[in-house]
Design a protein around this motif. Structure first.
Motif, PDB file in Angstrom:
ATOM      1  N   PRO A  26       0.823  -1.206   0.000  1.00  0.00           N
ATOM      2  CA  PRO A  26       0.000   0.000   0.000  1.00  0.00           C
ATOM      3  C   PRO A  26       0.863   1.264   0.000  1.00  0.00           C
ATOM      4  CG  PRO A  26      -0.916  -1.603   1.509  1.00  0.00           C
ATOM      5  CD  PRO A  26       0.421  -2.142   1.061  1.00  0.00           C
ATOM      6  N   GLY A  27       0.468   2.214  -0.842  1.00  0.00           N
ATOM      7  CA  GLY A  27       1.200   3.467  -0.960  1.00  0.00           C
ATOM      8  C   GLY A  27       2.150   3.516  -2.148  1.00  0.00           C
ATOM      9  N   ASP A  28       2.496   2.341  -2.711  1.00  0.00           N
ATOM     10  CA  ASP A  28       3.380   2.316  -3.878  1.00  0.00           C
ATOM     11  C   ASP A  28       2.679   2.912  -5.094  1.00  0.00           C
ATOM     12  OD1 ASP A  28       5.287   1.038  -2.364  1.00  0.00           O
ATOM     13  OD2 ASP A  28       5.121  -0.896  -3.390  1.00  0.00           O
ATOM     14  N   THR A  29       3.444   3.637  -5.914  1.00  0.00           N
ATOM     15  CA  THR A  29       2.927   4.199  -7.162  1.00  0.00           C
ATOM     16  C   THR A  29       3.304   3.272  -8.308  1.00  0.00           C
ATOM     17  OG1 THR A  29       3.115   6.440  -6.307  1.00  0.00           O
ATOM     18  CG2 THR A  29       2.983   6.201  -8.691  1.00  0.00           C
ATOM     19  N   LEU A  30       2.334   3.023  -9.194  1.00  0.00           N
ATOM     20  CA  LEU A  30       2.540   2.123 -10.321  1.00  0.00           C
ATOM     21  C   LEU A  30       2.286   2.830 -11.638  1.00  0.00           C
ATOM     22  CD1 LEU A  30       0.560  -0.964  -8.993  1.00  0.00           C
ATOM     23  CD2 LEU A  30       3.026  -0.726  -9.095  1.00  0.00           C
ATOM     24  N   ASN A  31       3.007   2.402 -12.669  1.00  0.00           N
ATOM     25  CA  ASN A  31       2.755   2.824 -14.034  1.00  0.00           C
ATOM     26  C   ASN A  31       2.221   1.628 -14.805  1.00  0.00           C
ATOM     27  OD1 ASN A  31       3.782   5.581 -13.937  1.00  0.00           O
ATOM     28  ND2 ASN A  31       5.773   4.615 -13.601  1.00  0.00           N
ATOM     29  N   VAL A  32       1.610   1.878 -15.942  1.00  0.00           N
ATOM     30  CA  VAL A  32       1.097   0.798 -16.783  1.00  0.00           C
ATOM     31  C   VAL A  32       2.235  -0.181 -17.071  1.00  0.00           C
ATOM     32  CG1 VAL A  32       0.120   0.242 -19.038  1.00  0.00           C
ATOM     33  CG2 VAL A  32      -0.688   2.252 -17.799  1.00  0.00           C
ATOM     34  N   SER A  57      -3.898   1.368  -3.137  1.00  0.00           N
ATOM     35  CA  SER A  57      -4.718   1.852  -2.032  1.00  0.00           C
ATOM     36  C   SER A  57      -4.889   0.785  -0.948  1.00  0.00           C
ATOM     37  CB  SER A  57      -6.084   2.279  -2.567  1.00  0.00           C
ATOM     38  OG  SER A  57      -6.953   2.607  -1.528  1.00  0.00           O
ATOM     39  N   GLU A  58      -5.164  -0.451  -1.405  1.00  0.00           N
ATOM     40  CA  GLU A  58      -5.436  -1.524  -0.442  1.00  0.00           C
ATOM     41  C   GLU A  58      -5.152  -2.872  -1.078  1.00  0.00           C
ATOM     42  OE1 GLU A  58      -9.156  -2.995   2.394  1.00  0.00           O
ATOM     43  OE2 GLU A  58      -9.454  -1.373   0.976  1.00  0.00           O
ATOM     44  N   ILE A  59      -4.544  -3.770  -0.311  1.00  0.00           N
ATOM     45  CA  ILE A  59      -4.333  -5.150  -0.728  1.00  0.00           C
ATOM     46  C   ILE A  59      -5.405  -5.993  -0.049  1.00  0.00           C
ATOM     47  CG2 ILE A  59      -2.788  -7.135  -0.491  1.00  0.00           C
ATOM     48  CD1 ILE A  59      -0.475  -5.230  -1.067  1.00  0.00           C
ATOM     49  N   LEU A  60      -6.110  -6.788  -0.846  1.00  0.00           N
ATOM     50  CA  LEU A  60      -7.265  -7.529  -0.341  1.00  0.00           C
ATOM     51  C   LEU A  60      -7.028  -9.030  -0.178  1.00  0.00           C
ATOM     52  CD1 LEU A  60      -9.905  -5.759  -2.613  1.00  0.00           C
ATOM     53  CD2 LEU A  60      -9.347  -5.223  -0.234  1.00  0.00           C
ATOM     54  N   VAL A  61      -5.921  -9.531  -0.700  1.00  0.00           N
ATOM     55  CA  VAL A  61      -5.634 -10.968  -0.657  1.00  0.00           C
ATOM     56  C   VAL A  61      -4.270 -11.177  -0.004  1.00  0.00           C
ATOM     57  CG1 VAL A  61      -5.214 -13.020  -2.068  1.00  0.00           C
ATOM     58  CG2 VAL A  61      -7.028 -11.432  -2.708  1.00  0.00           C
ATOM     59  N   GLU A  62      -4.214 -12.113   0.911  1.00  0.00           N
ATOM     60  CA  GLU A  62      -2.971 -12.426   1.616  1.00  0.00           C
ATOM     61  C   GLU A  62      -2.057 -13.300   0.755  1.00  0.00           C
ATOM     62  OE1 GLU A  62      -2.090 -11.333   4.690  1.00  0.00           O
ATOM     63  OE2 GLU A  62      -3.937 -10.161   4.725  1.00  0.00           O
ATOM     64  N   GLY A  70     -11.193 -13.973 -11.331  1.00  0.00           N
ATOM     65  CA  GLY A  70     -12.182 -12.908 -11.207  1.00  0.00           C
ATOM     66  C   GLY A  70     -12.189 -12.226  -9.850  1.00  0.00           C
ATOM     67  N   THR A  71     -11.416 -12.750  -8.892  1.00  0.00           N
ATOM     68  CA  THR A  71     -11.344 -12.157  -7.556  1.00  0.00           C
ATOM     69  C   THR A  71     -10.574 -10.836  -7.607  1.00  0.00           C
ATOM     70  OG1 THR A  71     -11.385 -14.318  -6.477  1.00  0.00           O
ATOM     71  CG2 THR A  71     -10.453 -12.502  -5.201  1.00  0.00           C
ATOM     72  N   VAL A  72     -11.067  -9.832  -6.892  1.00  0.00           N
ATOM     73  CA  VAL A  72     -10.351  -8.564  -6.757  1.00  0.00           C
ATOM     74  C   VAL A  72      -9.243  -8.774  -5.732  1.00  0.00           C
ATOM     75  CG1 VAL A  72     -10.521  -6.130  -6.106  1.00  0.00           C
ATOM     76  CG2 VAL A  72     -12.447  -7.245  -7.271  1.00  0.00           C
ATOM     77  N   ILE A  73      -7.986  -8.522  -6.145  1.00  0.00           N
ATOM     78  CA  ILE A  73      -6.856  -8.751  -5.234  1.00  0.00           C
ATOM     79  C   ILE A  73      -6.348  -7.476  -4.586  1.00  0.00           C
ATOM     80  CG2 ILE A  73      -6.160 -10.919  -6.302  1.00  0.00           C
ATOM     81  CD1 ILE A  73      -3.846  -9.310  -7.647  1.00  0.00           C
ATOM     82  N   CYS A  74      -6.537  -6.336  -5.265  1.00  0.00           N
ATOM     83  CA  CYS A  74      -6.141  -5.062  -4.670  1.00  0.00           C
ATOM     84  C   CYS A  74      -6.858  -3.912  -5.368  1.00  0.00           C
ATOM     85  CB  CYS A  74      -4.623  -4.863  -4.681  1.00  0.00           C
ATOM     86  SG  CYS A  74      -3.881  -4.520  -6.276  1.00  0.00           S
ATOM     87  N   LEU A  75      -6.745  -2.732  -4.765  1.00  0.00           N
ATOM     88  CA  LEU A  75      -7.370  -1.539  -5.314  1.00  0.00           C
ATOM     89  C   LEU A  75      -6.289  -0.495  -5.588  1.00  0.00           C
ATOM     90  CD1 LEU A  75     -10.336  -1.231  -2.805  1.00  0.00           C
ATOM     91  CD2 LEU A  75     -10.409  -2.179  -5.117  1.00  0.00           C
ATOM     92  N   LEU A  76      -6.408   0.162  -6.758  1.00  0.00           N
ATOM     93  CA  LEU A  76      -5.499   1.241  -7.121  1.00  0.00           C
ATOM     94  C   LEU A  76      -6.271   2.547  -7.127  1.00  0.00           C
ATOM     95  CD1 LEU A  76      -3.573  -0.281 -10.167  1.00  0.00           C
ATOM     96  CD2 LEU A  76      -2.935  -0.323  -7.765  1.00  0.00           C
ATOM     97  N   GLU A  77      -5.677   3.572  -6.546  1.00  0.00           N
ATOM     98  CA  GLU A  77      -6.256   4.900  -6.572  1.00  0.00           C
ATOM     99  C   GLU A  77      -5.740   5.595  -7.833  1.00  0.00           C
ATOM    100  OE1 GLU A  77      -5.923   8.819  -3.810  1.00  0.00           O
ATOM    101  OE2 GLU A  77      -5.988   6.882  -2.794  1.00  0.00           O
ATOM    102  N   THR A  78      -6.676   5.964  -8.715  1.00  0.00           N
ATOM    103  CA  THR A  78      -6.318   6.607  -9.971  1.00  0.00           C
ATOM    104  C   THR A  78      -6.990   7.965 -10.070  1.00  0.00           C
ATOM    105  OG1 THR A  78      -8.163   5.535 -11.116  1.00  0.00           O
ATOM    106  CG2 THR A  78      -6.045   4.390 -11.151  1.00  0.00           C
ATOM    107  N   GLU A  79      -6.529   8.776 -11.010  1.00  0.00           N
ATOM    108  CA  GLU A  79      -7.116  10.100 -11.197  1.00  0.00           C
ATOM    109  C   GLU A  79      -8.374  10.043 -12.017  1.00  0.00           C
ATOM    110  OE1 GLU A  79      -4.377  13.026 -12.551  1.00  0.00           O
ATOM    111  OE2 GLU A  79      -2.893  12.434 -11.089  1.00  0.00           O
TER     112      GLU A  79
END
Length: 79
Positions: A26-32, A57-62, A70-79
């Protein structure tokens, strides 16, 4: 805006995978194209890459958890 990162379909017979490595926290910035996680199926390992630029933003899977395609594993905060 939050963007969901999901486990993609990786073949006709693959219905679940093990999450074997996180490349981000969480907090890491990613590019395509940046690697997010590595998953393992019965047949192969697969790296999930960022499809958008954003911040984790959040990691949802350990780590080492088995999840369905199809499971959501994490969320990215985008503009």
């Amino acid at each position: 805006m939050l963007t969901k990162v999901i486990i993609p379909k990786m073949g006709m017979s693959t219905v679940e995978v093990d999450l074997v490595h996180w490349f981000v926290k969480p907090g890491d910035t990613l590019n395509v194209g940046d690697p997010i996680a590595e998953v393992e199926s019965e047949k192969a390992n697969f790296t999930i890459e960022a499809e958008v630029t954003g911040k984790v933003s959040e990691i949802l899977v350990e780590l080492n958890e088995t999840v369905d395609v199809g499971t959501v594993i994490c969320l990215l905060e985008t503009e």
